[in-house]
Design an enzyme around this catalytic site. Structure first.
Site, short mmCIF file in Angstrom:
data_model
loop_
_atom_site.label_atom_id
_atom_site.label_comp_id
_atom_site.label_asym_id
_atom_site.label_seq_id
_atom_site.Cartn_x
_atom_site.Cartn_y
_atom_site.Cartn_z
N ASP A 149 7.76 -13.39 0.09
CA ASP A 149 7.68 -12.40 1.16
C ASP A 149 6.23 -12.04 1.43
O ASP A 149 5.61 -11.30 0.67
CB ASP A 149 8.49 -11.16 0.78
CG ASP A 149 8.59 -10.16 1.93
OD1 ASP A 149 7.99 -10.41 3.00
OD2 ASP A 149 9.26 -9.13 1.76
N PHE A 150 5.70 -12.58 2.52
CA PHE A 150 4.34 -12.25 2.97
C PHE A 150 4.40 -12.01 4.46
O PHE A 150 4.75 -12.92 5.23
CB PHE A 150 3.36 -13.38 2.65
CG PHE A 150 1.95 -13.09 3.11
CD1 PHE A 150 1.12 -12.26 2.37
CD2 PHE A 150 1.47 -13.65 4.28
CE1 PHE A 150 -0.17 -11.98 2.81
CE2 PHE A 150 0.17 -13.38 4.73
CZ PHE A 150 -0.64 -12.55 3.98
N GLU A 151 4.06 -10.81 4.91
CA GLU A 151 4.27 -10.43 6.31
C GLU A 151 3.01 -9.95 7.01
O GLU A 151 3.08 -9.42 8.12
CB GLU A 151 5.35 -9.34 6.38
CG GLU A 151 6.66 -9.73 5.73
CD GLU A 151 7.65 -8.58 5.67
OE1 GLU A 151 7.83 -7.90 6.70
OE2 GLU A 151 8.22 -8.35 4.58
N THR A 152 1.84 -10.13 6.39
CA THR A 152 0.60 -9.60 6.96
C THR A 152 0.15 -10.39 8.18
O THR A 152 -0.43 -9.83 9.11
CB THR A 152 -0.50 -9.58 5.89
OG1 THR A 152 -0.02 -8.87 4.75
CG2 THR A 152 -1.76 -8.90 6.40
#
Length: 448
Positions: A149-152
């Site tokens: 989970d990486f949303e940047t």
């Protein structure tokens, strides 16, 4: 993860479009809740693992509620909800990883961390640090759902808009520093090309490391795939990152609802479009055993539990479209020490009265359908919700099998990867030596 707010008006019409559920006795159904070793996984040459014959649709708990710490039991197992042993957040059934080592990003204050942009990523020990983090949380013989989970920022350059526009602007600025003679059109074109390649290198490498550390897990990124303005734009953009679908062994889109003002039909369309896009990229690009598990929010950031009618859309429509299951996620902010006792009691009651019976009903119906018309060798897909075959071809297949059980006359079979035929009655020829297989997370193949 992000919050979702309940629209209280989702009642009659949406329920009808989500899933027609028989009134099963919730005490009668049984469900296995633990993984076992299986042949065929994301790390094998023979990738044909199967789910247990009684679980074509699974509901997985990934809510950091902390209720077990105060010895308050949540009756998840009573309703067949899958969960990690000891109710840990990172366990043998599912791992949603927010920390996967260093990433380049621009902080809220404008500081460039690890180079800021994917094109400038400069961490000296990226692979080593990522491996150490993953190994720290590695269960023995992990065969569960692995979610990065990486949303940047986003893999597709053009979708970095709104607060993420800074990544486009800085990418163009970087190219201009190197090529001051380029016009704006060429600057943007080169910036996009460099971004796409660098984002691919980073995301693919993180995924590769996870697959090496836990090779039997089903690995993918949260929020991928997602939908955009329309189906044409969605296909165009998602096809640009087909490398991600080819490498992923799990697909984890989000079907959280954010917009209060959406109509019932618009909300149903959103869920259908999102799950449908996951089905499309799985069919066109992914390994045959790649499961689709949409993320579902059942409690908002405002501490409101979703009504049963709203949950029927998320769970029911996902099941009807042939997803392997859903992941139930919620925030831990409501379960701090000062309010945990009360919150856990409320959650316990919600599971007993709303969420649990619904999960039991949906999973039991899909189990009954699989056994009745697919010989337990595939998932049932509703004829009006197959985005690959279309309704006419779906009905033709349905007519071949549903005569066995008129209750499921509106469904047809989507066979698991080891089986074929309209009713999944034939074992596919394979170079693999078959044996008893129980991959509890298997995605299944689409019928060609």
């Amino acid at each position: 993860m992000r919050a979702v707010v309940v629209v209280t008006g989702l009642v009659v019409v949406v329920v009808a479009t989500a899933l027609s559920l028989p009134n099963h006795d919730v005490k009668s159904a049984t469900s296995s809740r633990s993984s076992s070793d299986y042949q065929g996984s994301s790390g094998d040459d023979c990738d044909e693992g199967l789910p247990p014959p009684d679980q074509p649709f699974r509901v997985v708990w990934n809510h950091p509620d902390n209720c077990e710490r105060i010895k308050l039991h949540l009756p998840l197992d009573d309703y067949g909800i899958i969960f990690n042993k000891l109710r840990v957040f990172l366990g043998e059934e599912i791992q949603t990883l927010y920390d996967t080592g260093p990433w380049p990003y621009i902080s809220e204050t404008g500081k460039f961390i690890n180079g800021g942009l994917p094109q400038s990523f400069n961490h000296p020990d990226n692979d080593g640090e990522t491996q150490r983090i993953l190994k720290k949380h590695r269960p023995e013989n992990f065969t569960g759902l692995g979610v990065l989970d990486f949303e940047t920022w986003r893999a597709i350059y053009s979708t970095n808009f709104g607060p993420m526009t800074i990544y486009q602007n800085e990418s163009v600025k970087l190219v201009k520093e190197q090529h001051p003679d380029y016009d704006q059109k060429k600057l943007t074109k080169v910036a996009e090309k460099e971004w796409q390649q660098a984002a691919k290198d980073i995301m693919s490498n993180k995924l590769k490391i996870a697959q090496e550390v836990m090779p039997r897990g089903h690995w993918g990124y949260y929020l991928y795939p997602r939908t955009w303005d329309n189906k044409r734009d969605t296909k165009f953009r998602n096809d640009k990152i087909n490398w991600l679908w080819r490498q992923s062994t799990g697909l984890y889109p989000s079907i959280y609802i954010y917009d209060f003002s959406k109509t019932e039909s618009a909300i149903t369309k959103f869920v259908s479009d999102t799950v449908g896009e996951a089905v499309r990229v799985q069919k066109e690009f992914s390994p045959p055993n790649t499961p689709i598990y949409p993320y579902v929010m059942f409690q908002t950031m405002d501490n409101i539990f979703h009504y049963e009618d709203h949950l029927k859309i998320s769970l029911g429509l996902s099941a009807k479209m042939g997803a392997a299951g859903v992941v139930l996620w919620g925030t831990s902010k409501h379960y701090k020490e000062s309010t945990r006792q009360w919150q856990c009691q409320q959650l316990q009651e919600h599971i007993r009265t709303v969420l649990g019976p619904l999960v039991k009903n949906v999973t039991q119906m899909m189990t009954d359908c699989s056994r009745a018309i697919c010989e337990g060798h595939g998932r049932c897909v509703h004829n009006s919700h197959d985005v690959i075959l279309g309704e006419t071809e779906s009905q033709r297949l349905s007519d071949l099998c549903s005569t066995r059980q008129s209750r499921f006359r509106d469904y047809h079979c989507r066979c698991y990867s080891a089986w074929e035929g309209a009713c999944c009655q034939t074992l596919r020829p394979s170079r693999c030596q078959k044996r008893e297989q129980r991959n509890v997370h298997g995605g299944g193949d689409l019928i060609d």
